[in-house]
Design a protein around this motif. Sequence first.
Motif, PDB file in Angstrom:
ATOM      1  N   CYS A  52      31.248 -18.154  97.500  1.00 49.59           N
ATOM      2  CA  CYS A  52      30.519 -17.259  98.150  1.00 49.59           C
ATOM      3  C   CYS A  52      29.561 -16.779  97.241  1.00 49.59           C
ATOM      4  CB  CYS A  52      31.272 -16.385  99.174  1.00 49.59           C
ATOM      5  SG  CYS A  52      32.300 -17.026 100.391  1.00 49.59           S
ATOM      6  N   ALA A  53      29.950 -16.416  96.143  1.00 49.03           N
ATOM      7  CA  ALA A  53      29.081 -15.741  95.082  1.00 49.03           C
ATOM      8  C   ALA A  53      28.129 -16.547  94.699  1.00 49.03           C
ATOM      9  CB  ALA A  53      29.914 -15.150  93.785  1.00 49.03           C
ATOM     10  N   SER A  54      28.332 -17.897  94.200  1.00 52.61           N
ATOM     11  CA  SER A  54      27.736 -19.219  94.054  1.00 52.61           C
ATOM     12  C   SER A  54      26.638 -19.484  94.900  1.00 52.61           C
ATOM     13  CB  SER A  54      28.435 -20.202  93.667  1.00 52.61           C
ATOM     14  OG  SER A  54      29.306 -20.224  92.674  1.00 52.61           O
ATOM     15  N   VAL A  55      26.862 -19.481  96.005  1.00 52.63           N
ATOM     16  CA  VAL A  55      25.806 -19.806  97.155  1.00 52.63           C
ATOM     17  C   VAL A  55      25.231 -18.458  97.871  1.00 52.63           C
ATOM     18  CG1 VAL A  55      27.013 -21.914  97.928  1.00 52.63           C
ATOM     19  CG2 VAL A  55      27.340 -19.795  99.184  1.00 52.63           C
ATOM     20  N   GLU A  56      25.525 -17.466  97.215  1.00 52.12           N
ATOM     21  CA  GLU A  56      24.913 -16.046  97.842  1.00 52.12           C
ATOM     22  C   GLU A  56      25.161 -15.876  99.156  1.00 52.12           C
ATOM     23  OE1 GLU A  56      21.030 -15.641  95.933  1.00 52.12           O
ATOM     24  OE2 GLU A  56      21.727 -15.655  94.018  1.00 52.12           O
ATOM     25  N   LEU A  60      30.150 -14.460 104.521  1.00 53.81           N
ATOM     26  CA  LEU A  60      31.149 -15.139 104.597  1.00 53.81           C
ATOM     27  C   LEU A  60      32.275 -14.445 103.558  1.00 53.81           C
ATOM     28  CD1 LEU A  60      32.774 -17.813 105.441  1.00 53.81           C
ATOM     29  CD2 LEU A  60      31.560 -19.094 103.726  1.00 53.81           C
ATOM     30  N   GLY A  61      31.778 -13.964 102.571  1.00 49.41           N
ATOM     31  CA  GLY A  61      32.596 -13.257 101.591  1.00 49.41           C
ATOM     32  C   GLY A  61      33.327 -12.050 102.452  1.00 49.41           C
ATOM     33  N   VAL A  62      32.481 -11.385 103.187  1.00 49.20           N
ATOM     34  CA  VAL A  62      33.013 -10.429 103.897  1.00 49.20           C
ATOM     35  C   VAL A  62      34.281 -10.700 105.045  1.00 49.20           C
ATOM     36  CG1 VAL A  62      32.515  -8.513 105.629  1.00 49.20           C
ATOM     37  CG2 VAL A  62      31.189  -8.827 103.609  1.00 49.20           C
ATOM     38  N   ARG A  63      33.794 -12.020 105.604  1.00 54.01           N
ATOM     39  CA  ARG A  63      34.847 -12.669 106.489  1.00 54.01           C
ATOM     40  C   ARG A  63      36.099 -13.133 105.816  1.00 54.01           C
ATOM     41  NH1 ARG A  63      30.129 -14.969 108.707  1.00 54.01           N
ATOM     42  NH2 ARG A  63      30.618 -16.933 108.005  1.00 54.01           N
ATOM     43  N   ILE A  64      35.748 -13.591 104.739  1.00 52.29           N
ATOM     44  CA  ILE A  64      37.171 -14.097 103.850  1.00 52.29           C
ATOM     45  C   ILE A  64      37.866 -12.563 103.339  1.00 52.29           C
ATOM     46  CG2 ILE A  64      37.751 -15.095 101.570  1.00 52.29           C
ATOM     47  CD1 ILE A  64      35.470 -17.015 102.101  1.00 52.29           C
ATOM     48  N   ALA A  82      37.424 -11.343  91.729  1.00 49.12           N
ATOM     49  CA  ALA A  82      36.584 -12.118  92.511  1.00 49.12           C
ATOM     50  C   ALA A  82      35.511 -11.353  93.521  1.00 49.12           C
ATOM     51  CB  ALA A  82      37.168 -13.181  93.191  1.00 49.12           C
ATOM     52  N   LEU A  83      36.230 -10.429  94.025  1.00 51.75           N
ATOM     53  CA  LEU A  83      35.257  -9.480  94.998  1.00 51.75           C
ATOM     54  C   LEU A  83      34.212  -8.651  94.278  1.00 51.75           C
ATOM     55  CD1 LEU A  83      38.158  -7.994  97.414  1.00 51.75           C
ATOM     56  CD2 LEU A  83      36.062  -9.435  98.046  1.00 51.75           C
ATOM     57  N   ILE A  84      34.629  -7.925  93.191  1.00 49.94           N
ATOM     58  CA  ILE A  84      33.452  -7.430  92.501  1.00 49.94           C
ATOM     59  C   ILE A  84      32.569  -8.298  91.513  1.00 49.94           C
ATOM     60  CG2 ILE A  84      33.129  -6.273  90.062  1.00 49.94           C
ATOM     61  CD1 ILE A  84      36.346  -4.960  90.416  1.00 49.94           C
ATOM     62  N   CYS A  85      32.887  -9.446  91.374  1.00 51.68           N
ATOM     63  CA  CYS A  85      31.687 -10.566  90.834  1.00 51.68           C
ATOM     64  C   CYS A  85      31.001 -11.021  91.923  1.00 51.68           C
ATOM     65  CB  CYS A  85      32.618 -11.775  90.355  1.00 51.68           C
ATOM     66  SG  CYS A  85      33.331 -11.571  88.640  1.00 51.68           S
ATOM     67  N   MET A  86      31.523 -11.181  93.113  1.00 52.63           N
ATOM     68  CA  MET A  86      30.695 -11.737  94.280  1.00 52.63           C
ATOM     69  C   MET A  86      29.674 -10.623  94.628  1.00 52.63           C
ATOM     70  SD  MET A  86      31.666 -12.574  98.131  1.00 52.63           S
ATOM     71  CE  MET A  86      32.317 -11.104  98.359  1.00 52.63           C
ATOM     72  N   LYS A  87      30.057  -9.432  94.483  1.00 48.28           N
ATOM     73  CA  LYS A  87      29.157  -8.215  95.038  1.00 48.28           C
ATOM     74  C   LYS A  87      28.228  -8.236  93.998  1.00 48.28           C
ATOM     75  CE  LYS A  87      29.208  -3.417  96.119  1.00 48.28           C
ATOM     76  NZ  LYS A  87      28.352  -2.779  95.564  1.00 48.28           N
ATOM     77  N   GLU A  88      28.541  -8.168  92.873  1.00 51.05           N
ATOM     78  CA  GLU A  88      27.639  -8.132  91.489  1.00 51.05           C
ATOM     79  C   GLU A  88      26.413  -9.255  91.531  1.00 51.05           C
ATOM     80  OE1 GLU A  88      29.400  -7.653  87.982  1.00 51.05           O
ATOM     81  OE2 GLU A  88      30.065  -5.652  88.548  1.00 51.05           O
ATOM     82  N   VAL A  89      26.831 -10.413  91.902  1.00 55.98           N
ATOM     83  CA  VAL A  89      26.012 -11.628  92.043  1.00 55.98           C
ATOM     84  C   VAL A  89      24.972 -11.483  92.999  1.00 55.98           C
ATOM     85  CG1 VAL A  89      25.800 -14.126  92.368  1.00 55.98           C
ATOM     86  CG2 VAL A  89      27.679 -13.120  90.571  1.00 55.98           C
ATOM     87  N   ILE A  90      25.508 -11.206  94.189  1.00 50.89           N
ATOM     88  CA  ILE A  90      24.878 -11.069  95.382  1.00 50.89           C
ATOM     89  C   ILE A  90      23.732 -10.035  95.531  1.00 50.89           C
ATOM     90  CG2 ILE A  90      24.913 -10.795  98.092  1.00 50.89           C
ATOM     91  CD1 ILE A  90      27.393 -12.838  97.785  1.00 50.89           C
ATOM     92  N   GLU A  91      24.101  -8.910  95.129  1.00 55.04           N
ATOM     93  CA  GLU A  91      23.120  -7.762  94.975  1.00 55.04           C
ATOM     94  C   GLU A  91      22.107  -7.854  93.881  1.00 55.04           C
ATOM     95  OE1 GLU A  91      25.628  -4.131  94.920  1.00 55.04           O
ATOM     96  OE2 GLU A  91      25.735  -4.122  97.194  1.00 55.04           O
TER      97      GLU A  91
END
Length: 91
Positions: A52-56, A60-64, A82-91
């Motif tokens: 999810c982070a890779s594809v921004e 979907l990340g929230v649903r997961i 993984a949640l922290i990384c996803m949030k940082e990448v997307i924001e």
Amino acid sequence: MTARNVVSWTTIISVYHHAGFPHDALDLYRSMLLDGGVRPNVFTFTIALNCCASVEDLDLGVRIHEDIAKDGCDGDEFIIVALICMKEVIE
């Protein structure tokens, strides 16, 4: 796959992610959920969040993350990172 269990699903999802195909990995994640009888584990969830982070794809990340909370895995260290990384990448 002849043996459809959480280990085989997670392995193939991980291979697709690490080979640079996060969209395909997420498609496989969805297929695993639809296959029935196989629930993701901490490692599956972690890879899915990384995809999810890779594809921004924050939606979907929230649903997961909701599925993670339902399964009671939201306190796992790998999931938290993984949640922290996803949030940082997307924001």
